[in-house]
Design a protein around this motif. Structure first.
Motif, PDB file in Angstrom:
ATOM      1  N   GLU A   1      45.821  28.533  52.266  1.00  0.00           N
ATOM      2  CA  GLU A   1      44.904  29.671  52.233  1.00  0.00           C
ATOM      3  C   GLU A   1      45.026  30.462  50.918  1.00  0.00           C
ATOM      4  OE1 GLU A   1      46.071  33.071  54.548  1.00  0.00           O
ATOM      5  OE2 GLU A   1      44.040  33.358  55.312  1.00  0.00           O
ATOM      6  N   ALA A   2      46.263  30.772  50.521  1.00  0.00           N
ATOM      7  CA  ALA A   2      46.463  31.611  49.331  1.00  0.00           C
ATOM      8  C   ALA A   2      45.944  30.901  48.079  1.00  0.00           C
ATOM      9  CB  ALA A   2      47.934  31.963  49.171  1.00  0.00           C
ATOM     10  N   ASP A   3      46.146  29.582  47.997  1.00  0.00           N
ATOM     11  CA  ASP A   3      45.665  28.847  46.823  1.00  0.00           C
ATOM     12  C   ASP A   3      44.139  28.804  46.800  1.00  0.00           C
ATOM     13  OD1 ASP A   3      48.188  28.276  45.775  1.00  0.00           O
ATOM     14  OD2 ASP A   3      48.437  26.567  47.119  1.00  0.00           O
TER      15      ASP A   3
ATOM     16  N   TYR B   1      42.108  30.953  48.205  1.00  0.00           N
ATOM     17  CA  TYR B   1      41.569  32.298  47.986  1.00  0.00           C
ATOM     18  C   TYR B   1      41.447  32.607  46.492  1.00  0.00           C
ATOM     19  CZ  TYR B   1      40.557  37.193  48.831  1.00  0.00           C
ATOM     20  OH  TYR B   1      39.948  38.411  48.879  1.00  0.00           O
ATOM     21  N   ALA B   2      42.382  32.030  45.704  1.00  0.00           N
ATOM     22  CA  ALA B   2      42.381  32.296  44.255  1.00  0.00           C
ATOM     23  C   ALA B   2      41.192  31.646  43.537  1.00  0.00           C
ATOM     24  CB  ALA B   2      43.698  31.830  43.640  1.00  0.00           C
ATOM     25  N   TYR B   3      40.382  30.888  44.278  1.00  0.00           N
ATOM     26  CA  TYR B   3      39.163  30.318  43.675  1.00  0.00           C
ATOM     27  C   TYR B   3      37.908  30.837  44.367  1.00  0.00           C
ATOM     28  CZ  TYR B   3      42.578  27.418  41.408  1.00  0.00           C
ATOM     29  OH  TYR B   3      43.653  27.006  40.666  1.00  0.00           O
TER      30      TYR B   3
ATOM     31  N   TYR C   1      36.404  33.707  43.598  1.00  0.00           N
ATOM     32  CA  TYR C   1      35.713  34.701  42.773  1.00  0.00           C
ATOM     33  C   TYR C   1      35.618  34.168  41.349  1.00  0.00           C
ATOM     34  CZ  TYR C   1      40.516  35.112  41.437  1.00  0.00           C
ATOM     35  OH  TYR C   1      41.778  34.780  41.002  1.00  0.00           O
ATOM     36  N   ASP C   2      34.814  34.837  40.541  1.00  0.00           N
ATOM     37  CA  ASP C   2      34.884  34.643  39.091  1.00  0.00           C
ATOM     38  C   ASP C   2      34.777  36.023  38.453  1.00  0.00           C
ATOM     39  OD1 ASP C   2      32.155  35.166  39.219  1.00  0.00           O
ATOM     40  OD2 ASP C   2      31.564  33.074  38.928  1.00  0.00           O
ATOM     41  N   SER C   3      34.262  36.120  37.236  1.00  0.00           N
ATOM     42  CA  SER C   3      34.265  37.430  36.571  1.00  0.00           C
ATOM     43  C   SER C   3      33.074  38.306  36.969  1.00  0.00           C
ATOM     44  CB  SER C   3      34.283  37.251  35.057  1.00  0.00           C
ATOM     45  OG  SER C   3      35.459  36.578  34.676  1.00  0.00           O
TER      46      SER C   3
ATOM     47  N   ARG D   1      34.536  24.184  38.473  1.00  0.00           N
ATOM     48  CA  ARG D   1      35.078  25.406  37.894  1.00  0.00           C
ATOM     49  C   ARG D   1      35.976  25.077  36.708  1.00  0.00           C
ATOM     50  NH1 ARG D   1      36.719  30.650  40.442  1.00  0.00           N
ATOM     51  NH2 ARG D   1      38.509  31.465  39.322  1.00  0.00           N
TER      52      ARG D   1
ATOM     53  N   SER E   1      37.401  27.817  33.808  1.00  0.00           N
ATOM     54  CA  SER E   1      38.362  28.920  33.858  1.00  0.00           C
ATOM     55  C   SER E   1      37.875  30.082  34.721  1.00  0.00           C
ATOM     56  CB  SER E   1      38.664  29.407  32.444  1.00  0.00           C
ATOM     57  OG  SER E   1      39.273  28.366  31.714  1.00  0.00           O
ATOM     58  N   GLY E   2      36.714  29.936  35.306  1.00  0.00           N
ATOM     59  CA  GLY E   2      36.235  30.979  36.227  1.00  0.00           C
ATOM     60  C   GLY E   2      35.937  32.303  35.542  1.00  0.00           C
ATOM     61  N   THR E   3      35.328  32.250  34.332  1.00  0.00           N
ATOM     62  CA  THR E   3      35.009  33.501  33.632  1.00  0.00           C
ATOM     63  C   THR E   3      33.522  33.818  33.710  1.00  0.00           C
ATOM     64  OG1 THR E   3      34.818  32.268  31.569  1.00  0.00           O
ATOM     65  CG2 THR E   3      36.923  33.289  32.019  1.00  0.00           C
TER      66      THR E   3
ATOM     67  N   LEU F   1      38.237  21.529  39.998  1.00  0.00           N
ATOM     68  CA  LEU F   1      38.776  22.110  38.768  1.00  0.00           C
ATOM     69  C   LEU F   1      38.720  21.095  37.625  1.00  0.00           C
ATOM     70  CD1 LEU F   1      41.983  23.820  40.220  1.00  0.00           C
ATOM     71  CD2 LEU F   1      39.747  24.855  39.817  1.00  0.00           C
TER      72      LEU F   1
ATOM     73  N   MET G   1      39.318  43.581  36.200  1.00  0.00           N
ATOM     74  CA  MET G   1      37.887  43.248  36.271  1.00  0.00           C
ATOM     75  C   MET G   1      37.672  41.743  36.355  1.00  0.00           C
ATOM     76  SD  MET G   1      36.428  43.952  32.463  1.00  0.00           S
ATOM     77  CE  MET G   1      37.310  43.501  30.994  1.00  0.00           C
ATOM     78  N   ARG G   2      38.740  40.987  36.607  1.00  0.00           N
ATOM     79  CA  ARG G   2      38.644  39.534  36.818  1.00  0.00           C
ATOM     80  C   ARG G   2      38.118  38.783  35.593  1.00  0.00           C
ATOM     81  NH1 ARG G   2      40.881  41.265  40.738  1.00  0.00           N
ATOM     82  NH2 ARG G   2      40.347  40.946  42.940  1.00  0.00           N
ATOM     83  N   CYS G   3      38.403  39.321  34.389  1.00  0.00           N
ATOM     84  CA  CYS G   3      37.887  38.649  33.192  1.00  0.00           C
ATOM     85  C   CYS G   3      38.624  37.347  32.937  1.00  0.00           C
ATOM     86  CB  CYS G   3      37.969  39.559  31.974  1.00  0.00           C
ATOM     87  SG  CYS G   3      39.644  39.909  31.420  1.00  0.00           S
TER      88      CYS G   3
ATOM     89  N   GLN H   1      44.778  34.202  31.426  1.00  0.00           N
ATOM     90  CA  GLN H   1      45.011  32.748  31.397  1.00  0.00           C
ATOM     91  C   GLN H   1      45.424  32.269  30.003  1.00  0.00           C
ATOM     92  OE1 GLN H   1      41.679  30.480  33.043  1.00  0.00           O
ATOM     93  NE2 GLN H   1      41.138  32.223  34.280  1.00  0.00           N
TER      94      GLN H   1
ATOM     95  N   GLU I   1      45.292  29.064  39.372  1.00  0.00           N
ATOM     96  CA  GLU I   1      44.848  30.459  39.364  1.00  0.00           C
ATOM     97  C   GLU I   1      45.806  31.375  40.132  1.00  0.00           C
ATOM     98  OE1 GLU I   1      41.981  31.611  37.821  1.00  0.00           O
ATOM     99  OE2 GLU I   1      41.974  33.632  38.644  1.00  0.00           O
TER     100      GLU I   1
ATOM    101  N   ARG J   1      45.490  37.464  37.161  1.00  0.00           N
ATOM    102  CA  ARG J   1      44.227  37.706  37.862  1.00  0.00           C
ATOM    103  C   ARG J   1      44.284  37.164  39.295  1.00  0.00           C
ATOM    104  NH1 ARG J   1      38.328  35.077  36.282  1.00  0.00           N
ATOM    105  NH2 ARG J   1      39.480  33.135  36.521  1.00  0.00           N
TER     106      ARG J   1
ATOM    107  N   LEU K   1      44.962  37.971  45.170  1.00  0.00           N
ATOM    108  CA  LEU K   1      45.668  37.695  46.428  1.00  0.00           C
ATOM    109  C   LEU K   1      46.135  38.995  47.073  1.00  0.00           C
ATOM    110  CD1 LEU K   1      47.854  34.514  45.712  1.00  0.00           C
ATOM    111  CD2 LEU K   1      45.590  34.672  46.738  1.00  0.00           C
TER     112      LEU K   1
ATOM    113  N   LEU L   1      43.366  37.792  53.829  1.00  0.00           N
ATOM    114  CA  LEU L   1      44.442  36.800  53.832  1.00  0.00           C
ATOM    115  C   LEU L   1      45.440  37.187  54.911  1.00  0.00           C
ATOM    116  CD1 LEU L   1      45.200  36.328  50.029  1.00  0.00           C
ATOM    117  CD2 LEU L   1      44.468  34.559  51.616  1.00  0.00           C
TER     118      LEU L   1
END
Lengths: 460, 442
Positions: free
Chosen positions: A23-25, A27-29, A31-33, A70, A72-74, A90, B22-24, B28, B40, B45, B50, B59
């Protein structure tokens, strides 16, 4: 097929380490900027070679599972926010520069190569890759191509699309499609390269990119022109272009941005100035000297209060440091930063800047404006706090107004950030209902199950 | 397991800090851990996302979030380069404390932190015994560096570590107070655990330099750990206990500057103590802030307060090539990087040759290297390659944790590069009685 069964297949194809299910891994994908709600994928995979990438696409299609590629998700328009429960692919492990050819002036890269690292490698070989999006230190070339990313050098050098000579990509069946290549001229087959650039991952999955390289300019000269009137500054921009001079970079900063930058970096900017123009001309030394003199003269005749010409590399760097600090400085002012990129024909810059002032006043919002004035691509940046529901409502209304104004001036919704999820609903305003239906029919034909980054650009 | 509502309430308290990201994704580009894993959830970020997810109940697994927060060297590269100025380290340290409070510390970690680190006398006696017996399980590995290699490599994962000193610095004759010469400042010397136990030679070099310049010194042997190992594990209780004990030792003593030769101790006392002392009584908090303001890295002190400068008459003979590593906690956290170079160049026999990326993290990150030796090793290998490419015979760094990590990396590759603290290099010039050693001689 269930996600569970698909995960097992992915593990077999890519190795356990390259399939993230926790789940935690995941969740880190989510969103983006872009300032949008997160959506958590069901699984995240990281192919380590091109064959693995092709397999993943086919497996997703067979399972009818939506997939979002994806880098770098910017992304600033939500282009890399996945479908809830879908698959994130990725490209981070596909990061090899396959070739830099100094005789034929091109390079071949995998999609996960970092833009700035690539530009540095090209520079080390004595060549130049001009596109320089603001996120270049982390952004990937695959992402740049999929979004048709721009940057500071757009005015003279163009944007990513002007440098893509060819692409290899996978269709939804995992078949490798080849378009364009190493030659300057190539009219073989449909122009699928053009179709893929800026398609935001909705029509295919890039596996290799051919990029055009150019000789670097021999000389460059930078200057900062200080105005106590925004109108004068924006008229100067139009005047420079009208004088048939094409600076490499022609950037604008309004008073709010100037003050924010000065507070942040103490670069010695004139905090009482109403606007700044940061200008760089490059090319042959003789032409640079001539153009610089003309630009200086134009600034003066259009009412610049003061002009500082950088005398050496250190001073030149100082000019650009101030510009590079703009977004950072604004971002520190408030918790949420909404960075827009509505773009107008450059002659309309004065009207656009005036309209932005009106919108800020109408909705009682703080808007700092800076950006690529030379190519009509301003970045009105709304400083807010998304947790304040009432204010957020005003922000959304202001964004609507910004788009309306840009379109009424003959401009576009997005100069370089893409449509993604954030602007899909506005697309009809700029185009036609038919344009959207045509795009959807195209997508339906190429991606019958609708697995490729669904919801982006043309909605669902 | 604690009360989940309390955990949510505490996370809510840092919401203002979390929302400033701001999640820029620019972190990285600079995160040494992300450079290795590319995930990630391992970059600032991702970790902030998380924590927001946990805080907003999107979560459900706090342990999983804690595990990912642990994938961090606390090097501060992300914070130093963050466009929005997010206080990343404060967020992580606070979040770890909240999470550890909720989850409880793992038993082994608890035994070490609360049993040993929090009790200086017990710690001393265990280490004293250990130093006598370590020869039985290790063999010398590299003569230039002076490292050892564990015979039972299963225990230490093939590390080439510095042996524990036979005699801790605080038990040596050098660790004594000095009276200031007229007009010279008096320092409080916070030597730190690693100098005390592994690098007493650095402590001795500091004393030699202070003596040479006629500076006064207050060297209390009741000082305890700065607390960062406890805090990075989320053990706020042990951290606060250690801060209180140190405050009792140093507050109200007549000194001008508190110096340390350890970048991590300096940065902890100067920046982290004031940020993390909310749970301490008001008087202690005031003392913490006062002490933080008086704290300086040894090289910065030598340059700014004792006037040490690069030698005006460098040796005409072939000089020793020294390359300089910038510890994260010195350059990125405190902006100190010119001073260690000046201190090294004060030795006229030294020539500084810069390596490719002097401020790239060495991968130690305190206890990170214990928990994630593989990744720490991969990060350290890059540093080792840069050091070797500089073709220097000495690598200098103002932090014993970096020295330890770099020694390990060089020793494992069999490189003959000596690893030294800048103050040792300066002290050597004083030893040699070399003419032209930089700075004023009283």
């Amino acid at each position: 097929m269930t996600t569970h069964a698909l995960i097992k297949d992915f593990q077999e194809a890519l190795g356990k380490d390259n399939v993230l299910g926790a789940e935690a891994d995941r969740y880190a994908y989510s969103y983006d900027s872009a300032v949008l709600e997160p959506a958590v994928p069901g699984v995240v995979v990281r192919p380590t070679d091109v064959a693995g990438l092709g397999k993943v696409v086919k497996m997703c299609n067979d399972a009818g599972m939506p997939l979002t590629v994806r880098g770098s998700g910017t992304n600033l328009s939500g282009g890399t926010i996945p479908k809830t429960g879908g698959v994130v692919v990725l490209t981070g492990a596909l990061n090899t520069i396959l070739e830099i050819n100094t005789e034929d002036l091109y390079a071949r890269v995998e999609p996960g190569v970092i833009t700035a690292k690539f530009a540095a490698a090209v520079q080390a070989k004595g060549l130049f890759y001009p596109p320089d999006p603001g996120s270049q230190a982390v952004s990937t070339l695959g992402g740049n191509v999929a979004e048709n990313a721009g940057g500071l050098r757009g005015l003279k050098y163009g944007v990513t699309k002007d440098y893509v000579m060819g692409v290899h990509f996978f269709d939804t069946d995992g078949e490798l499609i080849k378009a364009g290549g190493r030659t300057v001229k190539c009219v073989t087959g449909l122009n699928l390269t053009g179709l893929m650039v800026g398609s935001e991952g909705t029509l295919g999955v890039l596996s290799e990119i051919f990029l055009k390289l150019v000789p670097p300019p021999a000389a460059a000269k930078s200057m900062m022109a200080i105005f106590d009137d925004v109108e004068a500054a924006s008229q100067t921009v139009s005047a420079i272009i009208a004088a048939k001079i094409v600076p490499a970079t022609l950037e604008f900063m309004d008073n709010f941005t100037i003050r924010a930058v000065e507070e942040f970096s103490h670069a010695g900017l004139p905090v009482d100035a109403k606007a700044l123009l940061l200008i760089e001309v490059d090319g042959h030394p003789g032409m640079v000297a001539e153009d610089a003199a003309k630009v200086e003269e134009l600034c003066r005749t259009h009412g610049a209060k003061r002009i500082q010409v950088a005398k050496d590399a250190a001073e030149r760097n100082k000019v650009w440091e101030a510009r590079r600090a703009a977004l950072s400085a604004l971002a520190r002012v408030s918790p949420t930063t909404v960075l827009e990129d509505a773009t107008v024909p450059r002659s309309q810059i004065p009207a656009m800047i005036k309209a932005l002032d009106g919108i800020a006043a109408k909705y009682k919002l703080t808007i700092g404006t800076f950006g690529h004035a030379g190519d009509g691509n301003l970045h009105p940046t709304i400083l807010t706090d998304k947790r304040n529901a009432e204010e957020w409502h005003r922000v959304e209304a202001a964004v609507d107004d910004i788009f309306d104004v840009a379109l009424s001036l003959g401009g576009t919704l997005s100069g370089e950030h893409g449509i993604g999820l954030a602007k899909a609903k506005y697309l009809e305003k700029e185009t036609t209902r038919g344009t959207i239906l045509y795009s959807r029919r195209l997508k339906k034909a190429l991606d019958p199950k609708g697995i490729l980054n669904p919801g982006k650009i043309m909605g669902e | 397991m604690g009360d989940v509502k309390e955990l949510l309430r505490l996370l809510g308290e840092i919401d203002d800090s979390l929302v400033s990201c701001m999640r820029c994704g620019m972190c990285q580009a600079v995160c040494p851990v992300y450079a290795e894993t590319g995930l990630e959830a391992h970059v600032a970020r991702g970790k902030i996302a998380l924590l927001e997810g946990l805080s907003h109940e999107a979560l459900k697994d706090p342990q999983a979030v804690m595990d990912r927060l642990d994938m961090c060297l606390l090097c501060g590269s992300c914070a130093a380069g963050c466009p929005s100025g997010v206080k990343v380290l404060d967020i992580f340290l606070k979040a770890k404390a909240f999470l550890a409070g909720y989850l409880g510390l793992p038993p082994a970690q608890k035994a070490i932190l609360r049993g040993l680190l929090a009790h200086r006398k017990v710690f001393d006696s265990v280490l004293a015994v250990a130093s006598k017996f370590q020869g039985l399980v290790t063999k010398p590995a590299n003569e230039v560096i002076g490292s050892s290699c564990a015979v039972f490599s299963g225990v230490l994962g093939g590390r080439h570590f510095m042996p524990l000193a036979k005699t801790a610095f605080h038990k040596t004759a050098a660790a004594k107070g000095l009276a200031a010469a007229p007009g010279q400042p008096t320092v409080a010397f916070f030597y730190g655990c690693m100098v005390d136990r592994m690098y007493p030679r650095i402590g001795q070099a500091v004393m030699k330099v202070l003596t040479h310049h006629g500076a006064g010194a207050f060297v209390p042997d009741a000082q305890v750990c700065c607390g960062i190992p406890a805090l990075s594990a989320g053990d706020l209780q042990t951290f606060e206990k250690l801060v209180k004990e140190n405050i009792a030792v140093f507050a109200d003593q007549p000194f001008d500057v508190l110096i340390t030769p350890c970048a991590t101790c300096t940065s902890t006392i100067k920046k982290i103590w004031p940020e993390m002392c909310d749970g301490l009584p008001g008087a202690t908090r005031a003392a913490v802030k006062e002490l933080a303001a008086k704290t300086m890295d040894i090289s910065e002190f030598l340059v700014k307060k004792l006037g040490v400068t690069a030698s005006a008459t460098p040796s005409q003979e072939a000089r020793t090539r020294v390359t300089v590593h910038d510890p994260c906690h010195l350059k990125k956290s405190l902006g100190v990087f010119a001073e260690p170079r000046a201190v090294i160049a004060a030795n006229p026999g030294m020539e500084i040759v810069e390596m490719a990326a002097p401020d790239a993290c060495c991968g130690c990150g305190g206890s990170f290297t214990l928990k994630h030796y593989d990744i720490a090793g991969r990060i350290g290998k890059r540093k080792r390659d840069d050091v070797v490419a500089a073709k220097a015979s000495v690598v200098a760094a103002g932090c014993p944790a970096c020295l330890l990590q770099i020694s390990d990396m060089l020793s494992k590759s069999g490189d003959a590069v000596a690893v030294m603290h800048p103050v040792e290099i300066y002290a050597q010039a004083l030893d040699d009685g070399r003419p032209g050693a930089g700075g004023k001689t009283p």
